[in-house]
Design an enzyme around this catalytic site. Structure first.
Site, PDB file in Angstrom:
ATOM      1  N   GLY A 127       0.800  -1.253  -0.103  1.00  0.00           N
ATOM      2  CA  GLY A 127       0.100   0.076   0.004  1.00  0.00           C
ATOM      3  C   GLY A 127       0.989   1.305  -0.031  1.00  0.00           C
ATOM      4  N   CYS A 136       5.151  -6.293   1.625  1.00  0.00           N
ATOM      5  CA  CYS A 136       5.437  -5.020   1.516  1.00  0.00           C
ATOM      6  C   CYS A 136       4.990  -4.096   2.593  1.00  0.00           C
ATOM      7  CB  CYS A 136       5.133  -4.315   0.110  1.00  0.00           C
ATOM      8  SG  CYS A 136       5.704  -2.669  -0.160  1.00  0.00           S
ATOM      9  N   TYR A 137       3.886  -3.149   2.362  1.00  0.00           N
ATOM     10  CA  TYR A 137       3.200  -2.548   3.636  1.00  0.00           C
ATOM     11  C   TYR A 137       2.891  -3.524   4.480  1.00  0.00           C
ATOM     12  CZ  TYR A 137      -0.001   0.395   6.126  1.00  0.00           C
ATOM     13  OH  TYR A 137      -0.505   1.166   7.244  1.00  0.00           O
ATOM     14  N   HIS A 146       7.870  -8.163  -3.831  1.00  0.00           N
ATOM     15  CA  HIS A 146       6.557  -8.547  -4.237  1.00  0.00           C
ATOM     16  C   HIS A 146       6.608  -9.916  -5.075  1.00  0.00           C
ATOM     17  CE1 HIS A 146       4.269  -4.731  -3.470  1.00  0.00           C
ATOM     18  NE2 HIS A 146       5.526  -3.979  -3.578  1.00  0.00           N
ATOM     19  N   GLU A 161       4.114 -11.491  -5.918  1.00  0.00           N
ATOM     20  CA  GLU A 161       3.300 -11.646  -6.852  1.00  0.00           C
ATOM     21  C   GLU A 161       3.453 -11.168  -8.614  1.00  0.00           C
ATOM     22  OE1 GLU A 161       3.421  -9.751  -4.478  1.00  0.00           O
ATOM     23  OE2 GLU A 161       2.360  -7.842  -4.938  1.00  0.00           O
ATOM     24  N   SER A 208     -24.105  -9.178 -24.970  1.00  0.00           N
ATOM     25  CA  SER A 208     -23.485  -8.452 -26.016  1.00  0.00           C
ATOM     26  C   SER A 208     -22.561  -9.049 -27.096  1.00  0.00           C
ATOM     27  CB  SER A 208     -22.245  -7.361 -25.079  1.00  0.00           C
ATOM     28  OG  SER A 208     -21.234  -8.141 -24.699  1.00  0.00           O
ATOM     29  N   GLY A 209     -22.337 -10.220 -26.796  1.00  0.00           N
ATOM     30  CA  GLY A 209     -21.353 -10.933 -27.571  1.00  0.00           C
ATOM     31  C   GLY A 209     -19.882 -11.021 -27.191  1.00  0.00           C
ATOM     32  N   GLY A 210     -19.840 -10.064 -26.070  1.00  0.00           N
ATOM     33  CA  GLY A 210     -18.505 -10.274 -25.540  1.00  0.00           C
ATOM     34  C   GLY A 210     -18.232 -11.441 -24.790  1.00  0.00           C
ATOM     35  N   VAL A 211     -17.023 -11.948 -24.321  1.00  0.00           N
ATOM     36  CA  VAL A 211     -16.945 -13.155 -23.580  1.00  0.00           C
ATOM     37  C   VAL A 211     -17.717 -13.188 -22.170  1.00  0.00           C
ATOM     38  CG1 VAL A 211     -14.587 -12.417 -22.716  1.00  0.00           C
ATOM     39  CG2 VAL A 211     -15.081 -14.673 -22.638  1.00  0.00           C
ATOM     40  N   ASP A 212     -17.621 -12.268 -21.453  1.00  0.00           N
ATOM     41  CA  ASP A 212     -18.378 -12.274 -20.109  1.00  0.00           C
ATOM     42  C   ASP A 212     -19.954 -12.417 -20.231  1.00  0.00           C
ATOM     43  OD1 ASP A 212     -15.962 -11.555 -19.624  1.00  0.00           O
ATOM     44  OD2 ASP A 212     -16.545  -9.497 -18.954  1.00  0.00           O
ATOM     45  N   SER A 213     -20.487 -11.617 -21.130  1.00  0.00           N
ATOM     46  CA  SER A 213     -22.078 -11.979 -20.982  1.00  0.00           C
ATOM     47  C   SER A 213     -22.211 -13.157 -21.815  1.00  0.00           C
ATOM     48  CB  SER A 213     -22.643 -10.693 -21.856  1.00  0.00           C
ATOM     49  OG  SER A 213     -22.611 -10.731 -23.256  1.00  0.00           O
ATOM     50  N   SER A 214     -21.484 -13.711 -22.892  1.00  0.00           N
ATOM     51  CA  SER A 214     -21.775 -15.031 -23.603  1.00  0.00           C
ATOM     52  C   SER A 214     -21.592 -16.158 -22.464  1.00  0.00           C
ATOM     53  CB  SER A 214     -20.569 -15.247 -24.445  1.00  0.00           C
ATOM     54  OG  SER A 214     -20.795 -14.306 -25.585  1.00  0.00           O
ATOM     55  N   LYS A 243     -10.654 -12.536 -15.629  1.00  0.00           N
ATOM     56  CA  LYS A 243     -10.811 -12.650 -17.139  1.00  0.00           C
ATOM     57  C   LYS A 243     -10.412 -13.878 -17.651  1.00  0.00           C
ATOM     58  CE  LYS A 243     -12.586 -10.132 -20.584  1.00  0.00           C
ATOM     59  NZ  LYS A 243     -13.882  -9.348 -20.676  1.00  0.00           N
TER      60      LYS A 243
END
Ligand code: XMP
Length: 512
Positions: free
Chosen positions: A54, A81-82, A168, A170, A222-228, A368
């Protein structure tokens, strides 16, 4: 009960990466704000807790602290870190404000592996980003590693199950970082690692069935990956109780509307009610004469809701509205909000306008790439799962100036050629965003024996991991030349092709 590790967010920029690293080890991980009370945190029954980095100092007015009883619970805690400084400070160690910041690739020397640095090489590279540092470890802690400017780069008190690293782990630049997460998740937190995408599909379908019962669900597709992916999960769970409304606003990529219909329409493999609204002309009419980018965005957003609402009214009252919200949309640090550069509108953000009882968001815990894995798991075609990110206002913001049907045709065709050639040249488009846009510039050219006065197409390619910053992709010259030739020869109305070199900042990814 799903095994869970919790990331407590102190405003660090890499918090989502931390959660990703844990999930890569097949353990579910959730991010909660640092203000979450200890009782609430413990009620989640976490197998381990990670404190993020942070921007603040552990001392001073801006310090973000946490209930010190956390360190007495016996649940493994890893401070990064923090988070490391906080652990040291709260437990009686010393933290110094250093004169020099340590930033970037740094060599770390491991004196002792302990539990947290198990199997680390004696020297390796880590990613540092700090000014304050631990100068004295609390009683009972051992120093495991150091760098030139940081005497306590890693420390632990294995007896109390407390671990801390200043660097870090990660971030990919920390060579041995994945070993650290593996050790924390398996050796220290003793997780079994059962979180996988196929189990996600099964559990989610079951949960959706229980929640929805015999209710009716409406989903904006919408045709995008999330809504599909959201739609297919729901179709698996409740079949014909689901209606998907797909608004074709005429600002989609070439053939996209038909592709969506092929997958989700009556000819497709899924059981659901599919409504396609062909509103192309309606949108062109509304956008006539409008040149200001923000105004275009607002019109497209508002009209999208109008059209969707009209369709929803025809369907009547539904019980649930489904949205493809994903984890990065949900997580908010609440620490520092930037200026609004563009008013984003997301197709699907419609709760105020449709008559429904409740929202269902089956993807709200996923990143994603996890959504993509679920998509493949569900048998959604690869080209749809790996579709390039596409903004809600679509080509409306890739056409500089007024939007017309003619300009949409030009940019659709140029974009299709561009992406086809990038694929042929094996350019990995998954590393960013690649598209054609239409500048509002017309210039003089010569074709055959005649003078031309036509539009210039802009090819854009950016490499980015978070879409907050981006750099222009280095596309081979030959590929760009092929694109230029094909676009000018095949797309009527274009006589010039430009490649956009601008990074973000100062540019943005989209042109408007
Ligand atoms: P910019 O142009 O702001 O884009 O650098 C960053 C990312 O956001 C996408 N984008 C949008 N996505 N609605 C969306 O759903 C929008 O209004 C919108 N505007 C930009 C853009 O495609 C890029 O991935």
């Amino acid at each position: 009960m799903v095994e869970k590790i919790i990331v407590l967010d102190f405003g660090g920029q890499y918090k989502q990466l931390i959660a990703r690293r844990v999930r890569e080890n097949h353990v579910y991980c959730e991010i909660l704000p640092y203000s979450t009370p200890l009782e609430k945190l413990l009620a989640e029954n976490p197998k381990g807790i990670i404190l993020t980095g942070g921007p603040n100092s552990v001392f001073g007015d801006e310090a973000l602290s946490y209930d010190p009883r956390l360190f007495e619970t016996g649940i493994p805690v890893l401070g990064i870190c923090y988070g490391a400084q906080l652990m040291a400070y709260e437990l009686g160690g010393k933290v110094l404000h250093a004169d020099v910041s340590e930033y970037g690739h740094t060599e770390v020397k491991v004196a002792k592996s302990g539990r947290i640095l198990r199997d680390w090489k004696r020297t390796s590279t880590v990613w540092m980003s700090h000014t304050d540092r631990i100068s004295e470890v609390p009683e009972g802690f051992e120093v495991l590693a150091s760098t030139e400017n940081c005497p306590v780069a890693a420390m632990e008190n294995a007896g109390r199950n407390l671990y801390a690293v200043q660097f870090h782990p990660e971030v990919v630049h920390t060579e041995e970082g994945s070993k650290l997460f593996h050790a924390f998740v398996y050796d220290i937190c003793r997780c079994a690692g059962t979180w996988k995408m196929d189990s996600f599909v099964d559990t989610t379908v079951k949960e959706l069935r229980e929640k929805i019962g015999d209710g009716r669900v409406l989903c904006a597709l919408s045709g995008g990956v999330d809504s599909s992916v959201c739609a297919v999960l729901l179709s698996k769970a409740v079949g014909k109780q689901l209606t998907c409304v797909f608004v074709d606003h005429g600002l989609l990529r070439k053939d996209e509307g038909d592709e969506v219909e092929k997958v989700f329409g009556p000819e497709g493999p899924y059981e659901l009610n599919f409504v396609r609204v062909n509103a192309q002309e309606y949108f062109y009419e509304k956008l006539k004469g409008v040149t200001d980018p923000e105004q275009k965005r607002k019109i497209i957003g508002a009209e999208f809701i109008n059209v969707f609402e009209k369709e929803a009214r025809k369907i009547g009252k539904v019980d649930f509205l489904a949205q493809g919200t994903i984890y990065p949309d949900v997580v908010e640090s609440g620490i520092g909000k930037g200026a609004v550069i563009k008013s984003h509108h997301n197709v699907g953000g419609l709760p105020d306008h449709v008559d429904f009882k409740e929202i269902v968001e089956p993807l709200r815990t996923l990143f994603k790439d996890e959504v993509r894995q679920v998509g493949l798991e569900l048998g959604i075609p690869r080209n749809l799962v790996y579709r390039q990110p596409f903004p809600g206002p679509g080509l409306g913001i890739r056409i500089v100036g007024e939007v017309t049907a003619e300009k949409v045709r030009i940019v659709q065709e140029a974009d299709a050629i561009y992406r086809e050639e990038l694929e042929k040249a094996n350019i990995d488009m998954g590393r960013g965003q690649f598209f054609a846009a239409l500048s509002n510039m017309r210039s003089v050219g010569v074709m055959g024996d005649g003078r031309t006065y036509e539009y210039a197409v802009v090819l854009r390619g950016v490499i980015t991991s978070d879409f907050m910053t981006a750099e222009a992709a280095q596309i081979p010259w030959e590929t760009l030349q092929i694109c230029m030739n094909r676009i000018i020869n095949e797309v009527k109305g274009v006589n010039r092709v430009l490649y956009d070199l601008t990074s973000k900042p100062p540019g943005t990814i989209e042109l408007e």
